[in-house]
Design an enzyme around this catalytic site. Structure first.
Site, mmCIF file in Angstrom:
data_model
loop_
_atom_site.group_PDB
_atom_site.id
_atom_site.type_symbol
_atom_site.label_atom_id
_atom_site.label_comp_id
_atom_site.label_asym_id
_atom_site.label_seq_id
_atom_site.Cartn_x
_atom_site.Cartn_y
_atom_site.Cartn_z
ATOM 1 N N ASP A 62 -5.660 1.526 1.148
ATOM 2 C CA ASP A 62 -4.274 1.042 1.087
ATOM 3 C C ASP A 62 -3.294 2.111 0.665
ATOM 4 O OD1 ASP A 62 -5.525 -2.098 -0.074
ATOM 5 O OD2 ASP A 62 -4.865 -1.542 1.921
ATOM 6 N N ARG A 67 1.252 5.558 1.589
ATOM 7 C CA ARG A 67 1.828 6.908 1.622
ATOM 8 C C ARG A 67 2.353 7.220 3.021
ATOM 9 N NH1 ARG A 67 1.321 11.351 -1.517
ATOM 10 N NH2 ARG A 67 1.543 13.380 -0.527
ATOM 11 N N ASP A 130 5.968 -3.215 -2.896
ATOM 12 C CA ASP A 130 6.678 -3.667 -4.104
ATOM 13 C C ASP A 130 7.457 -2.538 -4.777
ATOM 14 O OD1 ASP A 130 3.371 -4.003 -5.509
ATOM 15 O OD2 ASP A 130 4.521 -2.167 -5.246
ATOM 16 N N ASP A 159 6.318 -5.980 -20.198
ATOM 17 C CA ASP A 159 5.869 -4.625 -19.888
ATOM 18 C C ASP A 159 6.576 -4.125 -18.625
ATOM 19 O OD1 ASP A 159 2.339 -4.687 -20.896
ATOM 20 O OD2 ASP A 159 4.227 -5.013 -21.961
ATOM 21 N N ILE A 167 3.915 -8.976 2.093
ATOM 22 C CA ILE A 167 2.669 -8.192 2.232
ATOM 23 C C ILE A 167 2.251 -7.628 0.880
ATOM 24 C CG2 ILE A 167 3.596 -5.879 2.772
ATOM 25 C CD1 ILE A 167 1.039 -7.495 5.013
ATOM 26 N N TYR A 172 0.111 -6.109 -6.818
ATOM 27 C CA TYR A 172 0.416 -6.125 -8.253
ATOM 28 C C TYR A 172 0.995 -7.480 -8.683
ATOM 29 C CZ TYR A 172 1.329 -3.377 -12.543
ATOM 30 O OH TYR A 172 1.299 -2.845 -13.824
ATOM 31 N N TYR A 174 0.456 -10.339 -7.465
ATOM 32 C CA TYR A 174 -0.650 -11.318 -7.512
ATOM 33 C C TYR A 174 -1.417 -11.175 -8.833
ATOM 34 C CZ TYR A 174 -4.915 -13.730 -5.863
ATOM 35 O OH TYR A 174 -5.983 -14.594 -5.712
ATOM 36 N N ALA A 194 3.145 -9.238 -18.180
ATOM 37 C CA ALA A 194 3.004 -9.593 -19.602
ATOM 38 C C ALA A 194 4.349 -9.952 -20.249
ATOM 39 C CB ALA A 194 2.320 -8.456 -20.361
#
Ligand SMILES: NC(=O)c1ccc[n+]([C@@H]2O[C@H](COP(=O)([O-])OP(=O)(O)OC[C@H]3O[C@@H](n4cnc5c(N)ncnc54)[C@H](O)[C@@H]3O)[C@@H](O)[C@H]2O)c1
Ligand SMILES: Nc1ncnc2c1ncn2[C@@H]1O[C@H](COP(=O)(O)OP(=O)(O)OP(=O)(O)O)[C@@H](O)[C@H]1O
Length: 271
Positions: A62, A67, A130, A159, A167, A172, A174, A194
């Site tokens: 991924d 990239r 994201d 945090d 997509i 992250y 999830y 968090a």
């Protein structure tokens, strides 16, 4: 037909697979190789940024796809070598069959949205998964103000904050407890890493929204796009996120999103 091939860095099996793919590609097709792969094959290569092809075969996982999405231009066919490969279409066992189908044109495509990320009104970059705004010191919580279309929604201490595309909703976001957005959904999701003492839950908003995250306080945070690009942001910096007019196209041979979801995300839990 111009075809690009990119392989994950320092991946010997990726180089062997790329060598085999080159043997299968019709000689009439124009071939462009990413620099590091080309060097390993004793051929001429070009930088990621200079790869502009009809199709780009990405041999790796991924991150290599992400990239490539950041730097190169072309429809992407991912071949998963080693890691999770959620965005990859081809697994090791069916590379030759997949390349034959690619050559014959036996494939479909699907588009994914891109996010434009602005820091203090300057375009910082674009992503397909994201945008993460995360405390720069793991020991220090951060306070963020979240706005949607310039309407103040909430202050939260956490945090970090994640704005994910459909997509990217399986990544992250999830892990941070966010929902899965079906790829065709025209929406984004804001998730929190968090969150401290907050009843805030992930929020899904329309794809024509402008999401603004303001950093409160004087300590630094990081803004990270697709885990590939990052910059330090400080108190009073403002990050605006909008869906771009640009789209990225992926090649789909036989797997559907639901196949990938079942095989790569939930099978260890459910089956
Ligand atoms: N705790 C987490 O879940 C976490 C933490 C940091 C980054 N990430 C994700 O990693 C992405 C960057 O990928 P990388 O491979 O360069 O980083 P990485 O090497 O840290 O991999 C993170 C994991 O996320 C998987 N992944 C990437 N995109 C995905 C997607 N759209 N759906 C499901 N899984 C996906 C990768 O295969 C890998 O297993 C970022 O966009 C972010 O979404 C996840
Ligand atoms: N050709 C390259 N040049 C420079 N960096 C690269 C290259 N290929 C991959 N990378 C970097 O290496 C990281 C790891 O690559 P990748 O994610 O593909 O491997 P993986 O983590 O094993 O696979 P997965 O993410 O599917 O689990 C990526 O985040 C990417 O930034």
């Amino acid at each position: 037909m111009k075809i690009g091939i990119i392989a994950r860095i320092n991946c010997h099996s990726c180089i062997k697979i790329a060598r085999r793919i080159i043997e299968l590609i019709p000689e009439s097709w124009e071939l462009v190789l990413e620099d590091k792969l080309a060097k390993a094959l004793n051929r001429k290569g070009v930088n990621f940024k200079d790869i502009d092809a009809d199709i780009i075969i990405v041999v790796g996982g991924d991150g290599t796809i992400l990239r490539t999405a950041q730097l190169s231009r072309g429809k992407i066919l991912g071949i998963n070598v080693g890691g999770l490969g959620f965005l990859s279409e081809v697994e090791i066992g069916n590379i030759e069959e997949s390349i034959y189908n690619l050559i014959k044109g036996n494939y479909k495509t699907y588009e994914v949205m891109k996010l434009n990320v602005y820091v203090n009104d300057q375009l910082f970059g674009k992503g397909i998964n994201d945008v993460v705004i995360h405390t720069a010191r793991i020991s220090k919580i951060r306070k963020f103000s979240v706005y949607i279309n310039d309407r103040f929604m909430e202050n939260t201490s956490a945090d970090g904050v994640i704005v994910a595309t459909p997509i990217g909703s399986t990544s992250y976001s999830y892990s941070a407890g966010g929902p899965i957005l079906i790829p065709s959904l025209k929406a984004m999701v804001i998730s929190y890493i968090a969150p401290f003492g907050s009843r805030l839950r992930p929020i899904v908003c329309p794809d024509d929204s402008k999401i603004t995250i303001k950093i409160i306080g004087r300590f630094s945070s990081l803004v990270i796009i697709d885990g590939q690009r990052e910059a330090v942001v400080n108190g009073n910096d403002r990050i605006d996120i909008r869906v771009s007019d640009e789209r990225l196209t992926f090649i789909e041979l036989k797997n559907s999103f639901y196949d990938r979801l079942r095989e790569k995300l939930i099978k260890d839990v459910v089956n």
